[in-house]
Scaffold this motif. Structure first.
Motif, mmCIF file in Angstrom:
data_model
loop_
_atom_site.group_PDB
_atom_site.id
_atom_site.type_symbol
_atom_site.label_atom_id
_atom_site.label_comp_id
_atom_site.label_asym_id
_atom_site.label_seq_id
_atom_site.Cartn_x
_atom_site.Cartn_y
_atom_site.Cartn_z
ATOM 1 N N ASP A 1 0.826 -1.227 0.000
ATOM 2 C CA ASP A 1 0.000 0.000 0.000
ATOM 3 C C ASP A 1 0.854 1.269 0.000
ATOM 4 O O ASP A 1 0.680 2.146 0.840
ATOM 5 N N SER B 1 3.380 0.223 4.177
ATOM 6 C CA SER B 1 3.149 -0.696 5.286
ATOM 7 C C SER B 1 4.025 -1.931 5.171
ATOM 8 O O SER B 1 4.419 -2.328 4.072
ATOM 9 N N GLN C 1 1.431 -2.439 9.773
ATOM 10 C CA GLN C 1 0.053 -2.218 9.340
ATOM 11 C C GLN C 1 -0.834 -1.678 10.459
ATOM 12 O O GLN C 1 -1.614 -0.754 10.254
ATOM 13 N N GLU C 2 -0.725 -2.240 11.660
ATOM 14 C CA GLU C 2 -1.577 -1.802 12.780
ATOM 15 C C GLU C 2 -1.321 -0.335 13.134
ATOM 16 O O GLU C 2 -2.253 0.423 13.414
ATOM 17 N N ARG D 1 -0.154 1.962 11.106
ATOM 18 C CA ARG D 1 -0.660 2.799 10.008
ATOM 19 C C ARG D 1 -2.153 3.033 10.160
ATOM 20 O O ARG D 1 -2.646 4.147 9.976
ATOM 21 N N GLU D 2 -2.866 1.990 10.502
ATOM 22 C CA GLU D 2 -4.313 2.130 10.702
ATOM 23 C C GLU D 2 -4.616 3.025 11.889
ATOM 24 O O GLU D 2 -5.531 3.843 11.842
ATOM 25 N N TYR D 3 -3.833 2.899 12.954
ATOM 26 C CA TYR D 3 -4.056 3.699 14.155
ATOM 27 C C TYR D 3 -3.807 5.188 13.896
ATOM 28 O O TYR D 3 -4.620 6.037 14.262
ATOM 29 N N ALA E 1 -3.433 6.740 10.905
ATOM 30 C CA ALA E 1 -4.286 7.142 9.777
ATOM 31 C C ALA E 1 -3.888 8.484 9.161
ATOM 32 O O ALA E 1 -4.719 9.387 9.031
ATOM 33 N N GLU F 1 -3.379 9.277 6.146
ATOM 34 C CA GLU F 1 -4.161 9.584 4.949
ATOM 35 C C GLU F 1 -5.470 10.288 5.302
ATOM 36 O O GLU F 1 -5.941 11.142 4.553
ATOM 37 N N HIS F 2 -6.043 9.943 6.455
ATOM 38 C CA HIS F 2 -7.285 10.597 6.886
ATOM 39 C C HIS F 2 -7.003 11.912 7.613
ATOM 40 O O HIS F 2 -7.739 12.887 7.456
#
Length: 109
Positions: free
Chosen positions: A16, A36, A87-88, A90-92, A94, A96-97
């Motif tokens: 990604d 990631s 990955q975890e 990156r999601e936490y 965020a 991009e958001h």
């Protein structure tokens, strides 16, 4: 610079990979490159390869942090800031958001 960074990350199986255009959104950099990895070892391998390929191109980072922990390595190249996440994480975080107004360009081999 972003092309060299994306290729170096891809060579170590980063997932990604995206380039975020930060121009006009922050004065600290023009681009983020975000990718990631599955493990801390892979995060460090990606960061090592980015550093090696950028050195070959004659470009050194200004600052690097997070390498020892391997959850999120940040490499500041001035105009480009590289974020290599597990990955975890990156999601936490965020990014991009958080920087939702930035134009995203996915990297494709």
């Amino acid at each position: 610079m972003t092309k060299v960074i994306c290729e170096a990350a891809s060579d170590k199986k980063a997932r990604d990979i995206v380039v975020m255009d930060m121009q006009g959104l922050t004065s600290s950099t023009d681009y983020f490159v975000i990718c990631s990895a599955n493990t801390a070892t892979q995060v460090r391998a990606i960061a090592d390869n980015v550093e090696e390929e950028m050195d070959k191109a004659g470009i050194s980072f200004d600052h690097k942090e997070g390498y020892r922990e391997g959850e999120w390595v940040l490499m500041d190249y001035g105009d480009v800031v590289v974020h290599v996440f597990m990955q975890e994480a990156r999601e936490y975080y965020a990014l991009e958001h958080l920087w939702g107004d930035a134009e995203l360009t996915p990297y494709e081999d």
